[in-house]
Motif scaffolding. Structure first.
Motif, PDB file in Angstrom:
ATOM      1  N   ALA A 218       4.212  -3.440  -6.301  1.00 22.53           N
ATOM      2  CA  ALA A 218       3.681  -4.287  -5.240  1.00 22.53           C
ATOM      3  C   ALA A 218       4.456  -5.604  -5.224  1.00 22.53           C
ATOM      4  N   ARG A 221       3.314 -11.892  -2.730  1.00 17.89           N
ATOM      5  CA  ARG A 221       3.401 -12.650  -1.483  1.00 17.89           C
ATOM      6  C   ARG A 221       3.059 -14.122  -1.678  1.00 17.89           C
ATOM      7  N   GLU A 333       1.343  -7.452  -1.890  1.00 15.97           N
ATOM      8  CA  GLU A 333       1.387  -6.498  -0.790  1.00 15.97           C
ATOM      9  C   GLU A 333       1.804  -5.142  -1.346  1.00 15.97           C
ATOM     10  N   THR A 334       1.004  -4.117  -1.064  1.00 16.64           N
ATOM     11  CA  THR A 334       1.273  -2.780  -1.576  1.00 16.64           C
ATOM     12  C   THR A 334       2.347  -2.090  -0.744  1.00 16.64           C
ATOM     13  N   GLY A 337       1.405  -1.624   2.762  1.00 19.65           N
ATOM     14  CA  GLY A 337       1.199  -2.827   3.555  1.00 19.65           C
ATOM     15  C   GLY A 337      -0.151  -3.482   3.368  1.00 19.65           C
ATOM     16  N   ASP A 338      -0.977  -2.951   2.487  1.00 21.25           N
ATOM     17  CA  ASP A 338      -2.283  -3.558   2.204  1.00 21.25           C
ATOM     18  C   ASP A 338      -2.069  -4.816   1.351  1.00 21.25           C
ATOM     19  N   ARG A 339      -3.031  -5.730   1.409  1.00 26.59           N
ATOM     20  CA  ARG A 339      -2.955  -6.971   0.639  1.00 26.59           C
ATOM     21  C   ARG A 339      -4.089  -6.989  -0.377  1.00 26.59           C
TER      22      ARG A 339
END
Length: 392
Positions: A218, A221, A333-334, A337-339
């Motif tokens: 990941a 960010r 951020e995976t 696209g997940d946070r």
């Protein structure tokens, strides 16, 4: 499936001194059961805490009486029939099994769970084991020649009816039994006096039970100091290797791989039993794919130790230290696209896994990649559930 190791220690292996050595080795190695004669049950209880299965040895295998469930030290956890009977070939096997004393015993009302002991001498005994499995909570099968692999047939036919225990003589045979048909036997009965072989067989059991997780990288960010919070150090009763740690995080769907404190620093000596895991609200992954809040952990609880390749093992918590410390908020951020986020102590001794090795959280920068376990699922009381839960 949770596998088990039984160790054979009845009178076929020698006198009491020989049997006691096997029982002691089983206790020290962490085996689950010993199989002894009923006359030795009380002696075994005096040696330590372990599940005890006992052969009926009073010459009358048609009886399982109330004395075996009276709660005394001489009461076994499982009463096993088949020794000196049809099960081991001492008595001729009836053609249609209807006159079998062993099966008649298993069909009687009984105060303790029953086990059937069957040597697989030919196809008739394989069929007899199937018949016994329909009546017994535990079915022990001893292959005289496992090259014919009757175990495959038995796993396929009776694997759901009984706890299937396969006889083995070493750890490699145990591995094969656990892996046969991918499903494997529920347990193995090890016939060995070698303490090292008993220990290796237990290690095979543990390896077979372990999950292997798919970790991903990941991207960081943001990382910012946010003030102080109640931080949890998890001290285990096990030493961890340089590539091991635990999975923790503020959001159950994304757990950060936080490394154990196995590296020396200018500030403090290595503590390879410790993971500085984060704030009290965070989740930590436990065996069986469940989670707990860090604040819930206490001495004696089980936690999951993970390595960089996703291999897992179980460790027991020895102590939990909760202290107020300055914290970082790490946002990631995976790959999908997940946070996700977590809180980690602002300290040089706290490190995470990166593609290059390990990095102290104090050296993390935006754009760095760190190891994460991600699953698109929610949690309710630590259990994965299929429902929408918003975490932010």
């Amino acid at each position: 499936m949770t596998r088990a190791v039984w160790v054979k220690a009845d009178d076929s292996v020698g006198d009491w001194d020989d049997r006691r050595e096997r029982v002691t080795a089983a206790l020290e190695a962490g085996a689950d059961w010993v199989l002894v004669d009923e006359a030795d049950v009380e002696r075994v209880r005096e040696l330590g805490e372990i599940n005890v299965a006992a052969f009926r040895t009073d010459g009358d295998v048609s009886l399982i009486d109330d004395a075996e469930a009276d709660g005394t030290a001489g009461s076994p956890d499982v009463a096993v029939v088949g020794k000196n009977g049809e099960g081991d070939g001492t008595v001729d096997l009836p053609g249609d099994f209807s006159g079998s004393a062993d099966l008649s015993t298993l069909r009687r009302d009984r105060p303790v769970p029953a086990g059937a002991y069957v040597r697989i001498l030919n196809e008739d005994y394989e069929a007899f084991a199937e018949a016994a499995a329909a009546e017994a909570e535990y079915t022990i099968v001893i292959g005289e020649d496992w090259t014919i692999i009757p175990l495959e047939n038995l796993i396929a036919r009776i694997g759901e009816e009984t706890e299937l225990v396969a006889g083995v003589t070493n750890a490699e045979e145990a591995r094969t039994a656990f892996e046969t048909l991918e499903l494997g036997a529920d347990a193995v009965l090890l016939d060995s006096a070698d303490p090292d072989e008993i220990r290796r067989t237990v290690e095979v059991r543990d390896e077979t039970d372990r999950e292997t997780l798919d970790l991903e990288w990941a991207t960081v960010r943001s990382i910012e100091q946010i003030g102080s919070a109640d931080r949890v150090c998890v001290d285990t009763g096990s030493l961890m290797d340089d590539d091991e740690g635990m999975l923790v995080g503020s959001m159950s769907r994304g757990l950060v791989f936080v490394q154990a404190e196995t590296a020396d620093s200018p500030y403090v000596a290595a503590r390879p039993f410790r993971v500085n895991a984060g704030a009290v609200h965070a989740y930590v992954r436990t065996p069986g794919g469940e989670t707990k809040y860090l604040s819930e952990l206490s001495s004696g609880d089980a936690v999951q130790v993970v390595d960089r390749d996703g291999g897992t093992r179980e460790a027991i918590v020895g102590r939990v230290k909760i202290e107020q410390r300055p914290m970082f908020r790490v946002a990631l951020e995976t790959e999908s696209g997940d946070r996700v986020e977590t809180l980690l102590q602002n300290a040089e001794t706290v490190s995470v896994a990166t593609p290059e090795g390990r990095t102290a959280v104090t050296d993390l920068e935006t754009g760095d990649e760190i190891a994460l376990y991600y699953e698109e699922t929610a949690r309710h009381f630590g259990e994965a559930v299929e429902e929408q839960i918003i975490e932010k």
